[in-house]
Design an enzyme around this catalytic site. Structure first.
Site, PDB file in Angstrom:
ATOM      1  N   CYS A 102       0.865  -1.178   0.000  1.00  0.00           N
ATOM      2  CA  CYS A 102       0.000   0.000   0.000  1.00  0.00           C
ATOM      3  C   CYS A 102       0.902   1.229   0.000  1.00  0.00           C
ATOM      4  CB  CYS A 102      -0.906  -0.004   1.232  1.00  0.00           C
ATOM      5  SG  CYS A 102      -2.011   1.428   1.331  1.00  0.00           S
ATOM      6  N   GLU A 157      -4.903  11.508  -1.831  1.00  0.00           N
ATOM      7  CA  GLU A 157      -5.955  11.171  -2.793  1.00  0.00           C
ATOM      8  C   GLU A 157      -5.286  11.008  -4.155  1.00  0.00           C
ATOM      9  OE1 GLU A 157      -8.537  10.441  -5.372  1.00  0.00           O
ATOM     10  OE2 GLU A 157      -9.460  10.621  -3.389  1.00  0.00           O
ATOM     11  N   SER A 211     -14.320   5.187  -2.316  1.00  0.00           N
ATOM     12  CA  SER A 211     -14.634   5.299  -0.880  1.00  0.00           C
ATOM     13  C   SER A 211     -15.996   5.960  -0.746  1.00  0.00           C
ATOM     14  CB  SER A 211     -13.562   6.135  -0.167  1.00  0.00           C
ATOM     15  OG  SER A 211     -12.321   5.482  -0.201  1.00  0.00           O
ATOM     16  N   CYS A 330      -4.170   4.435   7.407  1.00  0.00           N
ATOM     17  CA  CYS A 330      -3.563   5.554   6.694  1.00  0.00           C
ATOM     18  C   CYS A 330      -3.241   6.723   7.616  1.00  0.00           C
ATOM     19  CB  CYS A 330      -4.511   6.044   5.600  1.00  0.00           C
ATOM     20  SG  CYS A 330      -4.755   4.875   4.279  1.00  0.00           S
TER      21      CYS A 330
END
Length: 344
Positions: A102, A157, A211, A330
């Site tokens: 990730c 983002e 999301s 995150c």
């Protein structure tokens, strides 16, 4: 200085030729870089002229691991330092099919989602394509194996850093480099409709993850400021367009918050929203974050939510929690580090 990992093989070849060097040197340099060898002096097959020019023109280094935490489930979370001393996070997850990484696409985030630690201190800057890519190479060196899957779900983002992410997707797929299939890459977004449409027109074979986290615009606006710009219906329309252009199924991320969006009514509402769409829903127990009041749903509520979706014809899975004991969500570890450093 330019980050050498920002360059494609063709770009590096053109630069070397412009410097009076042989074009074939580019492939030699690339082979070193993608093995994690970044010191020109260790690039033994290059002549001194080439090594000197590389060292003079490029920043040549992978992000350095500042802190590494290993979870009891094998998840590895790393704080890494970039050349400008900014801090990013990268998470390595072990699955039956291999390692998935990730990666972050920005330092911080400006989207303002209330359940995410990445956005609490705002955004510092975008990452370059090479800075995104080099997280994967650094991760492979940590585990000593090839990385098979990549998710852009770390800090930032991705579609707010659109051009850099597109270049990254080209670099990571290149056969001369990591040669990672786009089908093994997931890009997550909070719902930037204009960028979803642009991405659709590229017809890449990546997996797009949206999301969502709520079933009405009013509720979504309370936790995701992007909902003030784009409605759920606009997002769904862009998803339909994306699927028509790419032939790829889209995933929806739904973080379940106890007593908030995890009711049976919410499940039926979500099923109604997605009715007739060939999509997949990832149900995620929300991460408990310092200074926030959110609590993850109970296992019973999550299973009930999933069952309702399945019975309504919506494919759904419950994401296995990984790295919960090492602040693997995150932005959590980076924020904790920055707070502790500020206290010193």
């Amino acid at each position: 200085m330019t980050n050498v990992y920002d360059y494609s093989l063709e770009e590096l070849r053109a630069w070397l030729v412009s410097q009076g060097e042989s074009a074939f040197r580019a492939k030699q340099v690339y082979d070193y870089l993608y093995k994690g060898i970044t010191d020109p002096e260790q690039m033994k097959t290059l002549n001194k002229s080439t090594r000197d020019k590389l060292e003079e023109h490029f920043f040549m280094a992978l992000p350095q691991v500042l802190e590494k935490r290993v979870s009891k489930d094998g998840t590895i979370k790393m704080l890494m330092v970039l050349e400008d001393r900014n801090i990013i996070e990268t998470v390595i997850m072990k699955y039956h099919y291999g390692y998935s990484v990730c990666v972050s696409s920005q330092i911080g985030c400006k989207m303002g989602c209330t359940f995410c630690a990445s956005t609490k201190d705002g955004m510092v800057r975008n990452l370059t394509p090479g800075e995104i890519l080099s997280q994967i190479i650094a991760a492979s060196l940590v585990v000593g194996e090839r990385i098979s899957h990549v998710v852009l779900m770390g800090s930032g983002e991705p579609l707010d850093n659109f051009e850099a992410v597109l270049k990254f997707l080209s670099l990571v797929n290149a056969k001369e480099g990591l040669h990672l299939s786009h089908r093994n890459i997931t890009v997550s977004t909070c719902g930037l409709v204009n960028r979803i449409i642009e991405l659709a027109d590229k017809k890449l074979q990546i997996t797009l993850a949206i999301s969502l986290h709520e079933t009405t615009d009013e509720a979504r606006k309370k936790i995701m400021p992007i909902a003030n710009k784009y409605s759920i219906q606009e997002i769904l329309n862009s998803v339909e367009y994306y699927m028509s252009k790419t032939g790829r199924r889209v995933s929806f991320e739904y973080a379940l918050v106890r007593g908030s969006n995890d009711t049976r009514e919410n499940a039926y509402a979500l099923a109604k929203l997605l009715e007739g769409m060939k999509v997949h829903v990832n149900l995620i127990p929300v991460n408990a974050i310092k200074e926030m009041l959110y609590l993850p749903s109970t296992n019973e509520s999550i299973q009930d939510f999933k069952d309702i979706l399945l019975h309504s014809g919506i494919e759904a899975t419950i994401r296995r929690e990984m790295g919960g004991d090492i602040d693997a969500a995150c932005g959590q570890l980076r924020r904790s580090y920055l707070e502790n450093r500020a206290d010193l």
